[in-house]
Structure formats: structure tokens, C-alpha cells
Design a protein around this motif. Sequence first.
Motif, short mmCIF file in Angstrom:
data_model
loop_
_atom_site.label_atom_id
_atom_site.label_comp_id
_atom_site.label_asym_id
_atom_site.label_seq_id
_atom_site.Cartn_x
_atom_site.Cartn_y
_atom_site.Cartn_z
N LYS A 75 0.79 -1.20 -0.09
CA LYS A 75 -0.12 0.14 -0.08
C LYS A 75 0.94 1.31 0.11
O LYS A 75 0.39 2.25 -0.50
CB LYS A 75 -0.88 -0.10 1.23
CG LYS A 75 -1.83 -1.18 1.16
CD LYS A 75 -2.58 -1.34 0.30
CE LYS A 75 -3.62 -2.53 0.44
NZ LYS A 75 -4.14 -3.11 -0.77
N GLU A 76 2.29 1.35 0.48
CA GLU A 76 3.00 2.32 0.54
C GLU A 76 3.26 2.70 -0.83
O GLU A 76 3.41 4.21 -1.04
CB GLU A 76 4.32 2.12 1.28
CG GLU A 76 4.24 2.04 2.65
CD GLU A 76 5.46 1.96 3.23
OE1 GLU A 76 6.63 2.65 2.93
OE2 GLU A 76 5.79 1.20 4.12
N PHE A 77 3.39 2.13 -1.93
CA PHE A 77 3.72 2.57 -3.30
C PHE A 77 2.88 2.36 -4.34
O PHE A 77 2.98 2.05 -5.65
CB PHE A 77 5.07 1.62 -3.65
CG PHE A 77 6.16 1.90 -2.77
CD1 PHE A 77 7.05 3.21 -2.83
CD2 PHE A 77 6.61 1.25 -2.11
CE1 PHE A 77 8.06 3.46 -2.12
CE2 PHE A 77 7.72 1.17 -0.95
CZ PHE A 77 8.44 2.26 -1.24
N LYS A 78 1.53 2.35 -3.71
CA LYS A 78 0.62 2.33 -4.71
C LYS A 78 0.31 3.16 -5.84
O LYS A 78 -0.12 2.97 -6.87
CB LYS A 78 -0.88 2.00 -3.96
CG LYS A 78 -1.46 3.41 -3.38
CD LYS A 78 -2.74 3.33 -2.62
CE LYS A 78 -2.99 4.64 -2.01
NZ LYS A 78 -4.33 4.55 -1.22
N ASP A 79 0.63 4.54 -5.54
CA ASP A 79 0.64 5.52 -6.47
C ASP A 79 1.93 5.46 -7.49
O ASP A 79 2.00 6.35 -8.40
CB ASP A 79 0.66 6.90 -5.77
CG ASP A 79 -1.03 6.98 -5.03
OD1 ASP A 79 -1.69 6.26 -5.30
OD2 ASP A 79 -0.84 7.86 -4.09
N LEU A 80 3.04 4.96 -7.02
CA LEU A 80 4.15 4.81 -7.86
C LEU A 80 3.94 3.85 -9.00
O LEU A 80 3.51 2.63 -9.09
CB LEU A 80 5.35 4.34 -7.18
CG LEU A 80 6.64 4.34 -7.88
CD1 LEU A 80 7.12 5.86 -7.75
CD2 LEU A 80 7.52 3.51 -7.06
N PRO A 81 3.99 4.29 -10.56
CA PRO A 81 3.89 3.38 -11.55
C PRO A 81 5.13 2.58 -11.60
O PRO A 81 6.44 2.99 -11.32
CB PRO A 81 3.80 4.43 -12.62
CG PRO A 81 4.32 5.60 -12.28
CD PRO A 81 4.37 5.69 -10.99
N PRO A 82 5.02 1.24 -12.10
CA PRO A 82 5.96 0.28 -12.23
C PRO A 82 6.86 0.77 -13.11
O PRO A 82 8.23 0.51 -13.00
CB PRO A 82 5.60 -0.92 -12.79
CG PRO A 82 3.82 -0.68 -12.64
CD PRO A 82 3.56 0.73 -12.62
N GLU A 83 6.74 1.69 -14.15
CA GLU A 83 7.80 2.20 -15.02
C GLU A 83 8.82 3.17 -14.18
O GLU A 83 9.88 3.02 -14.40
CB GLU A 83 7.24 2.89 -16.24
CG GLU A 83 6.58 2.18 -16.94
CD GLU A 83 5.00 1.79 -16.64
OE1 GLU A 83 4.57 2.61 -15.50
OE2 GLU A 83 4.26 0.97 -17.28
N ARG A 84 8.22 3.84 -13.30
CA ARG A 84 9.13 4.72 -12.49
C ARG A 84 9.87 3.75 -11.68
O ARG A 84 11.27 4.42 -11.30
CB ARG A 84 8.26 5.55 -11.53
CG ARG A 84 8.97 6.52 -10.51
CD ARG A 84 9.78 7.54 -10.96
NE ARG A 84 10.60 8.01 -9.70
CZ ARG A 84 10.13 8.92 -8.98
NH1 ARG A 84 8.84 9.54 -9.11
NH2 ARG A 84 10.88 9.30 -7.93
N ALA A 85 9.44 3.00 -11.02
CA ALA A 85 10.22 1.90 -9.93
C ALA A 85 11.34 1.31 -10.80
O ALA A 85 12.43 1.15 -10.39
CB ALA A 85 9.34 0.93 -9.41
N PHE A 86 11.18 0.75 -12.25
CA PHE A 86 12.21 0.32 -12.94
C PHE A 86 13.07 1.48 -13.32
O PHE A 86 14.43 1.12 -13.20
CB PHE A 86 11.55 -0.42 -14.07
CG PHE A 86 12.41 -1.22 -14.86
CD1 PHE A 86 13.08 -2.36 -14.57
CD2 PHE A 86 12.95 -0.48 -16.10
CE1 PHE A 86 14.18 -2.88 -15.26
CE2 PHE A 86 13.81 -1.43 -16.84
CZ PHE A 86 14.28 -2.46 -16.45
N ALA A 87 12.99 2.59 -13.60
CA ALA A 87 13.66 3.72 -13.90
C ALA A 87 14.62 3.92 -12.78
O ALA A 87 15.77 4.32 -12.89
CB ALA A 87 13.07 4.94 -14.38
N ASP A 88 14.13 4.08 -11.38
CA ASP A 88 15.07 4.22 -10.15
C ASP A 88 15.91 3.01 -9.99
O ASP A 88 16.83 3.23 -9.82
CB ASP A 88 13.99 4.19 -9.15
CG ASP A 88 13.06 5.50 -8.87
OD1 ASP A 88 13.51 6.44 -9.70
OD2 ASP A 88 12.19 5.32 -8.09
N PHE A 89 15.38 1.80 -10.32
CA PHE A 89 16.24 0.65 -10.12
C PHE A 89 17.43 0.73 -11.40
O PHE A 89 18.71 0.39 -11.20
CB PHE A 89 15.36 -0.65 -10.60
CG PHE A 89 16.34 -1.89 -10.70
CD1 PHE A 89 16.83 -2.34 -9.56
CD2 PHE A 89 16.43 -2.50 -12.04
CE1 PHE A 89 17.59 -3.66 -9.66
CE2 PHE A 89 17.10 -3.52 -12.01
CZ PHE A 89 17.91 -4.24 -11.12
#
Length: 114
Positions: A84-98
Motif C-alpha cells: 500500500k505504500e507505493f500504490k501511486d508509484l507506476p512500475p515504470e518509475r520504479a524500474f527507472a529508479d532501479f
Amino acid sequence: MPKATSDAKLLIQSLGKAYAATPTNLKIIDLYVVFAVATALIQVVYMGIVGSFPFNSFLSGVLSCIGTAVLAVCLRIQVNKDNKEFKDLPPERAFADFVLCNLVLHLVIMNFLG
């Protein structure tokens, strides 16, 4: 001890059933984490057998594997739909951060190599 054995089997079965419901993208990330940790362990075993003459190279290899595994775990946490903490974070943004953090990590590792 038969009670402990049956409890262990029951625990393994319940974990297997729960993991079967895990989405495929999280399973792929889990496999990547296992691969990175296994590579680090192979490097440690190799260092124990052959020796650690260029010690900074050994440290760079192991820290690269462990750092990549940690970043992949962070990616898994961010991509998980149940979190629930990262529900507003799109997966593309998470992958870009990675990818960006991996780039910085490996630049530091290459700098450490000398």
C-alpha cells in the motif's frame, strides 16, 4: 520428533501454495535476486579456494552482486501490487529508479577497482 517433521512439511506446503499465487513479474525479480546472491557466494568460495590476491577486485565483485540484489529487492517492494505504500508509484518509475541506482552502483564499483 515426528511432530516437528510434519510441522515442517506443512509449513513448506503452505509456503509453496502461497508462492504459487505470486505474480510472474515478482517471481522473475525473485529469481534475479537468487542469481545475484548465488554469484556472490560463488565468488566467496572461489576466493577461499584460490586466494584473494587482488582483494579490491574480490570486494568489488561481491559488493556489486550484493548491491544489485538489494536494489532488486527494493524494486520488488515497489512493484508489488499488495504493498500500500507505493500504490501511486507506476512500475515504470520504479524500474527507472532501479536502473539509475544500478548505474550509480556500478560506476562506484568500477571506480573502486582502480
